[in-house]
Scaffold this motif. Structure first.
Motif: not given
Lengths: 329, 331
Positions: A247-250, A255-258, A267-270, B192-197
């Motif tokens: 899933h693109p969200y997953t 990717g956003s987790i260091p 970092l990849a960011q949504i 949240d992690v995606s916002v943290q990034a």
């Protein structure tokens, strides 16, 4: 037969401005002895799912649809008194903050013995022996002496150990652990995760581990459900969810987790944030943030579809539209 | 210019008096109780770089953060900003303007009754950095654009924003006085992690573009790895290891640093067994004698229990550990 089977669970909150649908058609199952991790950002509905299963939804929240089956029998339509017999006995619960879970006015022994005697036919003396044994098992030193101590006499990590003993002392088949390590320091977190993992294995207990920390999930869970805006976005084995998400969200979330293993420049960011319950977009709830969105995503809402080793609620994995997907790059 | 020091802490300590009230103390004949939150800490931060301090709760990292912008005075030692002691900053608004702070909780650090425009403009007004109302509005608009918001967002109140957007407002406010040095105290741990990034990427972009210097406080080693040029690991008020972040992550020397790195749940850890670590952080009111880490340390011996270790320079890192200094690190 799965130990826990959640089918199409929908939870609603009636408000003055209309009904808010906080969980919308959530389905998953947990096998005996399995650890299912539930991850998602705040407001995704992960804690609500746990609360609905154990019958602790805060009014006016209510189960508006779907079924919850524990060992084949429905538990979502039980009365409060029937639920009280299930809570603790067949489903245990561990919450985030051990200080608010324990009653500060009673010694931990009294709380353990009360729980044990509520659910098991044991004498006071036998219950006390069992309580001491559980305290030893969760790693409280000098358990026989400390059983009469009060919650404030324990450190944060030890209190969470006591809470785990409380959740497990009537030997439930399923434990719902909602952010069990979030309030703890990192070096203590690792101890608590290891303890939870060992106890679940030794006693054959299934665990539903709710957390926002993917690292904790990666180490503990067998399978993972990723939640987004009140629905499951993707569910599958932990290794596939982390390494090859469908899933693109997953994918964006991972990717956003260091990582401490390697450093990346960016970092990849949504972009954007998860929608509020009052403004869930039409179609797939993730479509305004999705890098691979196409026309159908804005109109039609996807259900979980097989996507390799996992299942993802994403139209990219609809076998019937593969040519279309290729056309959209 | 390249290795010019922006902030220097020289032997800084901070003691808090946590005694009971006078009457109770007198009646019960209790002694004064002192909490040594920060104990003889020294570090420097060169311009344009990030020093990160990590440690568990109660290790003194937030106390250092507050002393570094002059919100708290050190009990001993000195904090120097470009060579001038911070104690003098109070008399020099020019110095005070050049440092600012980003706090952990964007729900608590923004005044809910103020429009975002006024929140961001407050430092501009306080330091009289604009001549007219129009200039203030223009500056605020530019600041909001810089952090990824729009100028129209200035009309809104904080509750109209999500957590990540609020933290962007905090960053805009911190940047509004045109500072060189920012202290960031757990800036993403409420997110949240995606916002943290998003926020971490923004902070790195801003650092590159404006040459900012950061003191970055966090308990999350993965976040620190992403942000830090240099890293200080704190335990009970002392820095136990200080050096280039890459080197510490590649070859941690202090037993506590190793314990922390082993304890972090990480995505790469699927199915891997980890070393178990025991014990908890002792109370800072009554720390153990000698090296404060000795009750949890696998390498502790009689000397560690009696004598406080001095800082030894190993490679480019400073380590405060008898075992490392004596070369008995392999158990």
């Amino acid at each position: 037969m799965a130990l826990l089977d959640v089918q199409n669970l929908t939870v609603e909150f009636p408000t003055r401005r209309g009904v808010l649908r906080a969980l919308d058609g959530v389905s998953f199952s947990i096998e005996a002895g399995e650890v299912l991790g539930v991850v998602g950002e705040s407001g995704a509905g992960k804690s609500l799912t746990g609360a609905a299963i154990i019958g602790l939804l805060e009014p006016p929240g209510r189960i508006a649809g779907g079924r919850i089956l524990l060992e084949g029998s429905r538990i979502d339509d039980l009365s409060q008194s029937q639920l009280r017999r299930i809570r603790g006995r067949r489903i245990g619960a561990i919450f985030q903050d051990p200080l608010t879970t324990l009653n500060p006015l009673y010694s931990i022994g009294r709380q353990l013995i009360e729980t044990i005697r509520t659910h098991l036919k044991l004498s006071e003396a036998d219950a006390r022996k069992r309580a001491v044994r559980w305290l030893e098992e969760v790693g409280i030193p000098a358990a026989a002496q400390r059983i009469d101590a009060y919650p404030h006499e324990f450190s944060g990590g030890q209190r969470q150990r006591v809470v785990i003993a409380l959740a497990l002392c009537a030997e439930p088949a399923l434990v719902i652990a909602d952010e069990p390590t979030t309030a703890l320091d990192v070096s203590i977190q690792a101890q608590i995760i290891a303890l939870l993992k060992r106890l679940a294995r030794d006693h054959g207990t299934s665990v539903m581990l709710i957390t926002h920390d993917m690292g904790v999930i990666a180490e503990t869970a067998d399978r993972v459900a990723v939640m987004y805006a009140g629905r499951i976005a993707e569910i599958g084995p932990v290794a596939e969810i982390v390494r090859t998400p469908a899933h693109p969200y997953t994918l964006g979330l991972m990717g956003s987790i260091p990582s401490i293993e390697h450093r990346v420049e960016r970092l990849a960011q949504i972009d954007g944030a998860m929608p509020r319950l009052t403004a869930i977009p039409q179609g797939c709830a993730f479509n305004p943030r999705c890098p691979r969105v196409f026309a159908r995503c804005r109109i039609e809402r996807p259900d979980l579809l097989p996507a390799g080793a996992t299942e993802a609620a994403c139209w990219l994995h609809d076998a019937t539209i593969r040519p279309l997907r290729a056309a959209h790059g | 210019m390249a290795d010019e020091t922006v902030l220097e802490a020289a032997g800084v300590s901070r003691v808090f008096d946590v005694s009971s009230p006078w009457l109770q103390r007198t009646l019960a004949r209790e002694p004064h109780r002192l909490l040594r939150a920060v104990d003889d800490v020294s570090f420097t931060i060169p311009r344009g770089t990030t020093l990160a301090l990590v440690g568990e709760s109660g290790c003194g990292k937030s106390t250092i953060a507050r002393m570094s912008v002059g919100l708290l005075a050190p009990s001993a030692g000195d904090i120097l900003f470009e060579g001038q002691p911070l104690s003098a900053a109070r008399a020099q608004p020019g110095l005070r303007r050049r440092m600012n702070m980003i706090f952990q909780d964007p729900y608590a650090s923004l005044n809910p009754r103020w429009r975002v425009r006024d929140i961001v403009a407050e430092p501009i007004r306080a330091f009289a950095m604009a001549k007219s109302r129009a200039e203030i509005i223009e500056r605020v608009g530019a600041l909001l654009a810089r952090v990824g918001l729009s100028a129209q967002d200035g009309e809104k109140y904080p509750h109209e924003f999500s957590g990540g957007q609020r933290q962007r407002v905090s960053i805009a406010r911190a940047l509004s006085s045109d500072p060189d040095f920012l202290v960031c105290d757990e800036p993403t741990s409420a997110l949240d992690v995606s916002v943290q990034a998003q926020i971490l990427n923004l902070m790195k972009d801003l650092q590159r573009r404006y040459g900012l210097t950061y003191l970055f406080i966090s308990h999350n080693l993965a976040v620190v790895r992403h942000m830090a040029d240099r890293l200080g690991v704190m335990y009970l008020g002392r820095i136990v290891e200080l050096g280039p972040a890459e080197e510490i992550f590649r070859a941690p020397r202090h037993p506590y640093t190793r314990l922390l790195l082993d304890a972090i749940p990480d995505l790469a850890m699927i199915g891997r067994a980890r070393a178990q670590v025991g014990g908890e952080v002792p109370s800072p009111i009554d720390p153990p004698p000698g090296c404060t880490f000795h009750p949890r340390c696998p390498l502790a011996n009689a000397r560690c229990r009696a004598e406080k270790p001095a800082v030894t320079l190993i490679g480019a890192s400073q380590v405060a550990c008898h075992a490392v200094a004596e070369g008995r690190t392999e158990p």
